[in-house]
Enzyme design. Structure first.
Site, PDB file in Angstrom:
ATOM      1  N   ASP A  67       0.813  -1.211   0.000  1.00  0.00           N
ATOM      2  CA  ASP A  67       0.000   0.000   0.000  1.00  0.00           C
ATOM      3  C   ASP A  67       0.847   1.261   0.000  1.00  0.00           C
ATOM      4  OD1 ASP A  67       0.949  -0.228   2.643  1.00  0.00           O
ATOM      5  OD2 ASP A  67      -0.936  -1.076   3.343  1.00  0.00           O
ATOM      6  N   ASN A 136      -7.757  -2.842  14.459  1.00  0.00           N
ATOM      7  CA  ASN A 136      -9.139  -3.155  14.076  1.00  0.00           C
ATOM      8  C   ASN A 136      -9.232  -4.351  13.133  1.00  0.00           C
ATOM      9  OD1 ASN A 136      -8.163  -2.063  11.709  1.00  0.00           O
ATOM     10  ND2 ASN A 136      -9.638  -0.385  11.586  1.00  0.00           N
ATOM     11  N   HIS A 138      -7.454  -4.754  10.268  1.00  0.00           N
ATOM     12  CA  HIS A 138      -7.186  -4.524   8.847  1.00  0.00           C
ATOM     13  C   HIS A 138      -5.833  -5.096   8.456  1.00  0.00           C
ATOM     14  CE1 HIS A 138      -5.060  -0.592   9.988  1.00  0.00           C
ATOM     15  NE2 HIS A 138      -4.195  -1.162   9.180  1.00  0.00           N
ATOM     16  N   GLU A 143      -9.862  -2.003   5.251  1.00  0.00           N
ATOM     17  CA  GLU A 143     -10.487  -1.650   6.514  1.00  0.00           C
ATOM     18  C   GLU A 143     -11.779  -2.443   6.737  1.00  0.00           C
ATOM     19  OE1 GLU A 143      -9.071   0.195   8.619  1.00  0.00           O
ATOM     20  OE2 GLU A 143      -8.069   1.923   7.728  1.00  0.00           O
TER      21      GLU A 143
END
Length: 242
Positions: A67, A136, A138, A143
């Site tokens: 990314d 979380n 991801h 996400e």
């Protein structure tokens, strides 16, 4: 899914570097999928040491990063282009033509994302994909959401992720709100996956990844469906596992 629990971050980094090194040694033209963030820094440091010791030759290795922030100049100190060169590529004998990091400033991002996936396919696919994990759940910048994208795509970062990344910027307002990331399909096509997690802040995400239901609300849980995944966890990250 194989889970390796080690004492601390140092041991996690060493074990991860050994696995990546084995891949490079056994297949000297391997295609590596690489991650950024604080978690793999120790692994990269050890790989650099091994290269300097003469153990590892990266000259025929190809790499594809997961990314990059959207719109951030590659020369920015917090861009993932800068991160990868600072922590790894400036210190090993990789061929610059074999280094692929998503370009967050492309004029046509949709076309660029399709081409990124095509480049991975043309290289023969990723042999070993290295992942971190967000608090979380991801992976990459995929996400938690109602739906997940299969291919490389642009994503809106959650407030939680923006907050987590704000420690790397002068202020929270400077943190980019969008990123370009490999999709879940791109990640799951890798032949082998290596996920690293360190610290108590990752414990719930690891528990949900390993023992929870497979859900788009925990993107990392999809790794349960892959045939060759290794998790290397320090004791704090593994604290909530049975």
């Amino acid at each position: 899914m194989k889970i390796i629990v080690v004492e601390d971050y140092r041991e996690m980094s060493k074990k991860a570097a050994d696995i990546v090194a084995s891949q490079v040694i056994l297949k000297n033209d391997s295609v590596l999928g690489l991650a950024t963030g604080s978690t793999p820094e120790g692994m990269y440091s050890r790989l650099v040491e091994m290269h300097r010791e003469g153990t590892l030759d990266f000259s025929s290795i190809q790499s594809f990063n997961l990314d990059e922030y959207l719109g951030l100049d590659p020369e920015h100190s917090q861009s993932y282009h800068h991160y990868m060169h600072h922590h790894l590529f400036n210190h090993i004998n990789t061929d610059p033509n074999n280094v692929h990091i998503p370009w967050g400033q492309a004029s046509d991002m949709a076309a660029y994302c399709r081409n990124y996936d095509q480049q991975i396919a043309a290289a023969g696919g990723i042999d070993l994909q290295v992942l971190g994990i967000g608090g979380n759940g991801h992976i990459g910048f995929n996400e938690p959401d109602e739906f997940l994208s299969a291919g490389t795509h642009v994503v809106d970062l959650t407030e939680e992720t923006v907050e987590a990344n704000s420690r790397f910027f002068a202020s929270r307002d400077e943190v980019p709100k969008k990123a370009v990331t490999m999709g879940m399909g791109s990640i799951m096509k890798a032949k082998k996956i290596l996920l690293l997690a360190s610290g108590k802040g990752k414990a719930q995400a690891i528990k949900d990844t390993v023992s929870g239901n497979v859900s788009t609300r925990v993107p990392a849980s999809f790794l349960q469906l892959h045939g060759d995944v290794t998790l290397i966890l320090d004791e704090e990250a593994a604290a909530l596992l049975p």
